[in-house]
Design a protein around this motif. Structure first.
Motif, short mmCIF file in Angstrom:
data_model
loop_
_atom_site.label_atom_id
_atom_site.label_comp_id
_atom_site.label_asym_id
_atom_site.label_seq_id
_atom_site.Cartn_x
_atom_site.Cartn_y
_atom_site.Cartn_z
N UNK A 50 117.86 -4.70 -4.23
CA UNK A 50 118.82 -4.33 -3.18
C UNK A 50 118.77 -5.35 -2.05
N UNK A 51 119.70 -5.20 -1.11
CA UNK A 51 119.73 -6.08 0.06
C UNK A 51 118.43 -5.99 0.83
N UNK A 52 117.85 -4.81 0.92
CA UNK A 52 116.59 -4.62 1.65
C UNK A 52 115.44 -5.38 1.00
N UNK A 53 115.55 -5.64 -0.30
CA UNK A 53 114.49 -6.33 -1.03
C UNK A 53 114.76 -7.83 -1.19
N UNK A 54 115.87 -8.31 -0.66
CA UNK A 54 116.30 -9.69 -0.90
C UNK A 54 115.25 -10.71 -0.45
N UNK A 55 114.66 -10.51 0.71
CA UNK A 55 113.67 -11.47 1.22
C UNK A 55 112.49 -11.56 0.27
N UNK A 56 112.01 -10.40 -0.22
CA UNK A 56 110.84 -10.41 -1.09
C UNK A 56 111.20 -10.90 -2.48
N UNK B 146 122.22 -6.94 -4.93
CA UNK B 146 122.59 -8.32 -4.60
C UNK B 146 122.75 -9.11 -5.90
N UNK B 147 123.46 -10.24 -5.77
CA UNK B 147 123.67 -11.14 -6.90
C UNK B 147 123.37 -12.57 -6.44
N UNK B 148 123.18 -13.45 -7.43
CA UNK B 148 122.83 -14.84 -7.17
C UNK B 148 123.96 -15.73 -7.68
N UNK B 149 124.39 -16.70 -6.88
CA UNK B 149 125.43 -17.63 -7.30
C UNK B 149 125.20 -18.99 -6.67
N UNK B 150 124.91 -19.97 -7.52
CA UNK B 150 124.82 -21.37 -7.10
C UNK B 150 123.87 -21.57 -5.91
N UNK B 151 122.68 -20.98 -6.02
CA UNK B 151 121.65 -21.19 -5.00
C UNK B 151 121.67 -20.24 -3.83
#
Length: 202
Positions: free
Chosen positions: A72-78, A163-168
């Motif tokens: 999730x967004x809350x976990x993005x940093x970790x 969240x998703x990942x796209x091109x860095x």
């Protein structure tokens, strides 16, 4: 008009998942994976692809199981941190303060803070090149009660802020475009409470 690039896996966006592995507290680890996906619905098969030199590779190969934890967004940093730091030199559960929870079918811990955790048992390892693919069967899914609709009992994925990942880069999944089948869905007639079609207003 388009221009040619060198061949590459430019299939975006990708899920960003945190894969937990290990069957004892001493070997517990978390690695962030973007090479992940669905292979089959019945039986439920998925995959993750890892570099053989990664710390999690040997752990998963030894135990033949892992957990895919949606991020999730809350976990993005970790999620980002776990993708950069190596478990060889860091106890990632302690460093991130994430909670190793109990799986119900396998021995690998889930991440309690994840909205959805898929317990997976490896069926096959395919050596592809820079990455090896772990093909696994989903043997159990744990879903966070916070995201269930109390009326319908359905899991509301949109409220999990995945969240998703796209091109860095990492991105929120925000605007809803349509549900499965909406492109061919027939419009309902404009009816009144009596079931009769309403006349257009003049």
């Amino acid at each position: 008009m388009k221009q040619d690039w060198k061949p590459g896996t430019m299939i975006y966006p990708l899920p960003t998942v945190m894969v937990s592995c290990g069957t004892t507290p001493e070997e517990y680890n978390i690695t962030t994976v973007n090479y992940v996906g669905t292979l089959c619905g019945n039986p439920p098969l998925c995959y993750i692809s890892l570099k053989p030199e990664s710390h999690s590779y040997d752990i998963i190969k030894r135990n033949m199981e892992f957990v895919i934890n949606l991020t999730s967004k809350d976990l993005a940093k970790w999620a980002d941190w776990c993708g950069i730091r190596s478990g060889k030199h860091n106890n990632k559960f302690e460093a991130t303060k994430l909670t190793p929870g109990k799986s119900n079918v396998i021995n690998t811990p889930i991440i309690e803070e994840s909205p959805l955790s898929l317990e997976c048992r490896v069926k096959e390892i395919v050596e592809l090149g820079s990455h090896h693919m772990f093909i696994a069967e989903v043997v159990n899914v744990q879903a966070d009660n916070r995201f269930f609709d109390v009326t319908t009992g359905q899991f509301e994925m949109d409220k999990a802020n995945l969240i998703a990942f796209a091109h860095g880069n990492y991105y929120e999944l925000t605007n809803h475009v349509g549900k499965f089948g909406w492109s061919v869905e027939k419009k309902r007639p404009n009816t009144s409470k009596t079931g009769k079609k309403r006349s257009p207003k003049k």
